[in-house]
Each structure stands twice: as C-alpha cells, then as structure tokens.
Design a protein around this motif. Structure first.
Motif, PDB file in Angstrom:
ATOM      1  N   GLU A 133       4.079   4.285 -33.664  1.00 38.59           N
ATOM      2  CA  GLU A 133       4.358   5.506 -34.411  1.00 38.59           C
ATOM      3  C   GLU A 133       3.078   6.323 -34.630  1.00 38.59           C
ATOM      4  O   GLU A 133       3.091   7.554 -34.495  1.00 38.59           O
TER       5      GLU A 133
ATOM      6  N   LYS B 117       1.935   8.006 -31.364  1.00 37.87           N
ATOM      7  CA  LYS B 117       2.778   9.158 -31.037  1.00 37.87           C
ATOM      8  C   LYS B 117       2.482  10.330 -31.976  1.00 37.87           C
ATOM      9  O   LYS B 117       2.447  11.497 -31.542  1.00 37.87           O
TER      10      LYS B 117
ATOM     11  N   PHE C 240       8.780  10.200 -36.230  1.00 36.35           N
ATOM     12  CA  PHE C 240       8.296   8.957 -35.642  1.00 36.35           C
ATOM     13  C   PHE C 240       8.340   7.782 -36.606  1.00 36.35           C
ATOM     14  O   PHE C 240       8.542   6.638 -36.179  1.00 36.35           O
TER      15      PHE C 240
ATOM     16  N   THR D  28      13.598   8.926 -31.171  1.00 31.74           N
ATOM     17  CA  THR D  28      13.112   9.012 -29.797  1.00 31.74           C
ATOM     18  C   THR D  28      14.054   9.845 -28.948  1.00 31.74           C
ATOM     19  O   THR D  28      15.120  10.266 -29.395  1.00 31.74           O
TER      20      THR D  28
END
Length: 386
Positions: A242, A245, A140, A145
């Motif tokens: 980031e 996630k 991340f 992605t």
C-alpha cells in the motif's frame, strides 16, 4: 547490440533532437512542440504509475489542471490591472463589498498567497501531491485495485472540474484564467513563443525522465514491478504494498502538476477543460501507444499522437472523426501492441542480437509444463532481485 546499449543510444538521440529543434523551427512551431513536450511529461507520470505499478489512473487531468491553475493564479495577479483584485472578481462582486482579496467575494482570501510567483510554482507541485495522497490513502489502504481505482480517480477529476466551473467569481468558471503575465524569474522573462520557454520545458522533461529512470531502475522500481505482476505475492514476501503504491501515485501526480504549470507557461491560460475526462483518457492513450512500461516510449507516443492530432485538426475531413480514430488506435494498441512502440523496438533488438532465442529447439510439451511448474513467478523473481 544489447537492449541496454540500444536504450542508451535512443535516450541520447532523443535528447539531442529535442535540444536542437528550436534552431530549425519558427516561433509558431517552437511553441507547439513545447506544448507537445509538456504532454510528454504527463505521459511519463502515467508510465510511472500504470506501467510500473499497474495503477491505471483516469483522473490524471485533475493533477495536471491543478498545477496549471496554481501558476495561472500567480500570473493573473502579476498583471497590473489585476492588482490588488483580479478583474474576474470585480465583475462578480457584491455592490458593497470591499475591493480587497480578503473579502471581495467568497473564498477570495485563498488568492492572497499567490501574490508571490514562488508560492504559485511550489503549490503547482505540492497541491497535486496532497490531493493524490488523500485520494490514494483512501483507495490503497482499503486495498482497492483494478478498475475500481480507475473509476474513483475519474470521479475525482469530474468533481474537480465541476468545482472550478461552479465557482465563477473565484476561478473564472468556464472561461478559466487568461490574459496572464509572462513568467519572470530573477529578471529573466520566459517568452512562450521563444526558445526561453521551450528550453524550460525541454530541460524539465530531460530532468524528470532521468530522475524517474534512476529511481525506477533501482530497488523501488523492482518492487513496483513485483506489485504489478502479483500484488498478493509481493505482500506475502513482506513488502508494504500500500505504501509503495501510494508513493508512486503521489510522485505521478507531482509530475502531472509540474506539467500543468509548464502548460500555463507555454499556452498562457488555464481552463476547466484541462481536468476533462477526454484529456485524462488521452494521456493513457499516449502512454499505451509509446509503451506504458517505457519512459522514453511514453514520451514518443505523446509526441506522435499529438502531432498527428494537430494535423488532423487542420483537416476538414479528419477533424470530426479524430476522437473516433484516437479510440480505435487505443483498441489496436491494446489488442496487437500491448507493449507499444517500445515493445516493437525491444523485439527488434532481441531478434537482431539473439537470433538463437527464436530459432532454437523447443522442449517437449511435458518437459515444458514441468519447467513452468518449477519456475518461480515474475513477482517472486523481481522481489528477490530487490
């Protein structure tokens, strides 16, 4: 009836059924349903990362397997015959090696902390979270992605499985860890085929689901949805995409590790097959079938798919083709039921409660295009709500 009210009723009904089942099932089916509920916990972890944040991990089996092995190591040492050194190490030891965990074989010192069951239970959650933090940080922070995340997580799951297999003197290799002691906490013993282990799994499932729902219906959940819809716009609005996630990826891994420990409790073994690609992909299919963006839907999807799979495994006709059926099910769900069973349920409630939404007049083509042009995106609306 609103969708929120219907969801609350569905949750209550699901919890009631789960808690009542041991009263009407024999010991065999009590154990089998407990294992299905363990898989439901895995589906919750997939729903949290994939359904809410759009992170499709194909390596969830790595965290599930590590959680299973952590508890299995402690329960192996709890067997009197495996004290002070497990039999699997004695069979592979050097002729002049000292019969102690410190040096009986290469890396055997790693087992020393697992003489305590408490350490095994804590490590079953902490180790998967640490692994996820390391993997997630690399992915991340470099803004990886989409399909690349799936490939990377899949690769790490394969690496974990190979490490377990290739270190037979330390991990048992292909055979894994079996002949475990029963889990005992405070003098209370959990019987895998009795209601004690079943309720340990069921209450854990309920607690995980409620905590996940509480977290994801708040600000964190709204930001994760915004990231799922449009990551670039969420970053533009000032959110640290980031870190969000990475956080949900680690939480999902911790949930999988917890499920792995419960699998060891109910199945009494841990093998490298728990980290296999097929199991990780199956977890995604469970969540997709039930509804990846619905915690309860993911649970129900796991229960349905595993129950049908169990019946298929007992049939000489369907057993060889069950993997093909499972793959076709995933294709059908993706093409025709993108929101799974939960999406069908939501559509039914919306039609029942708001029929005018489906039968009312539609604006003209030009007016509709202008309306869409002026309408903010889903990501922006979600971020504003957060």
């Amino acid at each position: 009836m609103t969708y929120r009210t219907a969801s609350i009723i569905a949750y209550i009904a699901f919890f009631a059924v789960v808690l009542v089942l041991p009263l009407v099932l024999n010991s065999f089916w009590t154990n089998r349903v407990a294992i299905y509920l363990v898989y439901s916990i895995c589906a919750i972890g997939i729903s949290m990362s994939w359904g809410y944040a759009g992170i499709l991990s194909l390596g969830q089996g790595l965290f599930f397997g590590m959680g299973a092995y952590m508890l299995a190591m402690s329960l192996t040492l709890a067997v009197p015959e495996n004290n002070p050194v497990p039999q699997l190490m004695l069979l592979n030891m050097e002729p002049n090696a000292v019969r102690d965990l410190c040096c009986v074989t290469t890396g055997s010192f790693l087992w020393i902390p697992f003489r305590s069951v408490a350490v095994g239970m804590i490590a079953g959650i902490v180790v998967p979270c640490v692994l996820a933090a390391g993997i997630g940080y690399v992915m991340f922070k470099r803004r990886t992605t989409g399909v690349y995340v799936s490939i990377i997580t899949l690769a790490f799951a394969l690496i974990g499985q190979l490490l377990i297999i290739n270190n037979q003197p330390l991990t048992g290799g292909f055979n894994g860890l079996a002949d475990l002691a029963l889990l005992e906490i405070g003098g209370f013993e959990f019987d895998p085929y009795g209601p004690s282990a079943y309720y340990a799994v069921a209450l854990t499932l309920i607690a995980v689901m409620l905590l996940a729902r509480y977290m994801l219906t708040g600000r964190i959940g709204q930001v994760l949805k915004a990231i799922r819809e449009d990551e670039a716009r969420a970053r533009y609005l000032g959110y640290d995409v980031e870190n969000y996630k990475l956080f949900i990826f680690c939480v999902s891994a911790g949930v999988a590790g917890l499920a792995g420990m419960l699998f060891t409790l109910t199945s009494e073994f841990a093998t490298p097959s728990l980290m296999a690609t097929s199991l990780s992909i199956s977890m995604v299919i469970w969540a997709a079938t039930g509804g990846r963006a619905s915690l309860l839907g993911a649970c129900i999807g796991a229960l349905i798919v595993n129950f049908v799979g169990s019946l298929a495994s007992e049939s000489a006709t369907f057993q060889p083709v069950w993997p093909i059926i499972l793959g076709l099910l995933f294709v059908v769900v993706v093409l025709f039921m993108p929101n799974g069973i939960a999406g069908i349920f939501k559509t039914f409630i919306d039609r029942s409660g708001n029929p005018e939404r489906l039968s009312g007049p539609r604006p003209s083509g030009r007016a509709e295009r202008l309306d869409k042009a002026e309408r903010p995106s889903k990501a922006e609306l979600t971020a504003r709500e957060a």
